[in-house]
Design a protein around this motif. Structure first.
Motif, mmCIF file in Angstrom:
data_model
loop_
_atom_site.group_PDB
_atom_site.id
_atom_site.type_symbol
_atom_site.label_atom_id
_atom_site.label_comp_id
_atom_site.label_asym_id
_atom_site.label_seq_id
_atom_site.Cartn_x
_atom_site.Cartn_y
_atom_site.Cartn_z
ATOM 1 N N UNK A 50 0.683 -1.190 0.169
ATOM 2 C CA UNK A 50 0.062 -0.156 -0.003
ATOM 3 C C UNK A 50 0.863 1.374 -0.001
ATOM 4 N N UNK A 51 0.368 2.199 -0.553
ATOM 5 C CA UNK A 51 1.323 3.648 -0.829
ATOM 6 C C UNK A 51 0.243 4.704 -1.059
ATOM 7 N N UNK A 52 0.659 6.005 -0.602
ATOM 8 C CA UNK A 52 -0.024 7.136 -0.689
ATOM 9 C C UNK A 52 0.042 7.845 0.269
ATOM 10 N N UNK A 53 -0.829 9.105 0.394
ATOM 11 C CA UNK A 53 -0.933 10.166 1.505
ATOM 12 C C UNK A 53 -1.646 10.048 2.331
ATOM 13 N N UNK A 54 -1.348 9.989 3.541
ATOM 14 C CA UNK A 54 -2.187 9.973 4.753
ATOM 15 C C UNK A 54 -1.894 11.052 5.703
ATOM 16 N N UNK A 55 -2.904 11.752 6.120
ATOM 17 C CA UNK A 55 -2.690 12.972 7.370
ATOM 18 C C UNK A 55 -1.570 13.999 6.626
ATOM 19 N N UNK A 56 -1.458 14.076 5.201
ATOM 20 C CA UNK A 56 -0.457 14.998 4.832
ATOM 21 C C UNK A 56 1.159 14.466 4.774
ATOM 22 N N UNK A 57 0.817 13.209 4.923
ATOM 23 C CA UNK A 57 2.518 12.566 4.813
ATOM 24 C C UNK A 57 2.293 11.415 3.820
ATOM 25 N N UNK A 58 3.499 11.225 3.022
ATOM 26 C CA UNK A 58 3.620 9.874 2.256
ATOM 27 C C UNK A 58 3.758 8.723 3.032
ATOM 28 N N UNK A 60 4.017 4.287 3.248
ATOM 29 C CA UNK A 60 4.243 2.989 2.304
ATOM 30 C C UNK A 60 4.267 1.848 3.232
ATOM 31 N N UNK A 61 3.208 0.985 3.249
ATOM 32 C CA UNK A 61 3.125 -0.410 3.856
ATOM 33 C C UNK A 61 4.318 -1.287 3.448
ATOM 34 N N UNK A 62 4.646 -2.324 4.483
ATOM 35 C CA UNK A 62 5.572 -3.212 4.190
ATOM 36 C C UNK A 62 4.904 -4.007 2.612
ATOM 37 N N UNK A 63 5.890 -4.356 1.926
ATOM 38 C CA UNK A 63 5.761 -5.500 0.710
ATOM 39 C C UNK A 63 5.547 -6.716 1.546
ATOM 40 N N UNK A 64 4.393 -7.546 1.350
ATOM 41 C CA UNK A 64 4.017 -8.948 1.641
ATOM 42 C C UNK A 64 4.029 -9.797 0.168
ATOM 43 N N UNK A 65 4.725 -10.721 0.519
ATOM 44 C CA UNK A 65 4.827 -11.853 -0.492
ATOM 45 C C UNK A 65 4.041 -13.268 0.010
ATOM 46 N N UNK A 66 3.047 -13.702 -0.808
ATOM 47 C CA UNK A 66 2.317 -14.774 -0.592
ATOM 48 C C UNK A 66 2.345 -15.806 -1.611
ATOM 49 N N UNK A 67 2.780 -17.066 -1.148
ATOM 50 C CA UNK A 67 2.631 -18.231 -2.087
ATOM 51 C C UNK A 67 1.612 -19.263 -1.832
ATOM 52 N N UNK A 68 0.370 -19.112 -2.809
ATOM 53 C CA UNK A 68 -0.953 -19.914 -2.592
ATOM 54 C C UNK A 68 -0.708 -21.267 -3.266
#
Length: 134
Positions: A50-58, A60-68
């Motif tokens: 996830x990424x973007x602006x929240x409360x006026x600040x940029x 980024x969430x952690x990148x999660x990798x999933x093997x299904x």
């Protein structure tokens, strides 16, 4: 050289954010991969961020990798739980899988504020309310 790379189109596969249940205090959401094909998806991998602006600040969430592993025809699999606090961000899911030894990949992007009550539909196969991208 680019013309030599086959364009493998992803069809009849979707990523959805599904409302699993709610109490007065909290709504529980889960991300699902849905295989609407008549073929098995093999060696399914998904990365999410996830990424973007929240409360006026940029932000980024952690990148999660999933093997299904493999996903049977006309079935679905849970990818991850998702917190409604990140619905205001761009949520990206990069999917890759094989069918008969041929690789396919596609990026699914839920734009900020797209996961809202007005956009809820009945998700095929899962049979619960949610937002889906094909």
């Amino acid at each position: 050289m680019k013309k030599d790379i086959p364009e493998n189109i992803v069809e009849d596969v979707a990523v959805s954010v599904v409302l699993m249940g709610e109490t007065p205090e909290v709504m529980n959401w889960t991300v699902y991969l849905i295989n609407m094909k008549n073929e098995k998806l093999e060696n399914v991998l998904i990365s999410s961020k996830g990424y973007g602006e929240k409360d006026g600040k940029m932000v980024k969430t952690s990148v999660l990798r999933h093997s299904l592993g493999d996903l049977a025809p006309k079935s679905f699999a849970g990818v991850e739980a998702i917190d409604p606090q990140v619905f205001g961000l761009t949520n990206e899911y990069w999917l890759s899988y094989y069918i008969n030894g041929v690789i396919y990949d596609k990026k699914f992007i839920f734009l900020p504020e797209s996961i809202v009550d007005e956009n809820l539909i009945r998700i095929p196969l899962v049979d619960k309310p949610g937002v889906m991208i094909r």
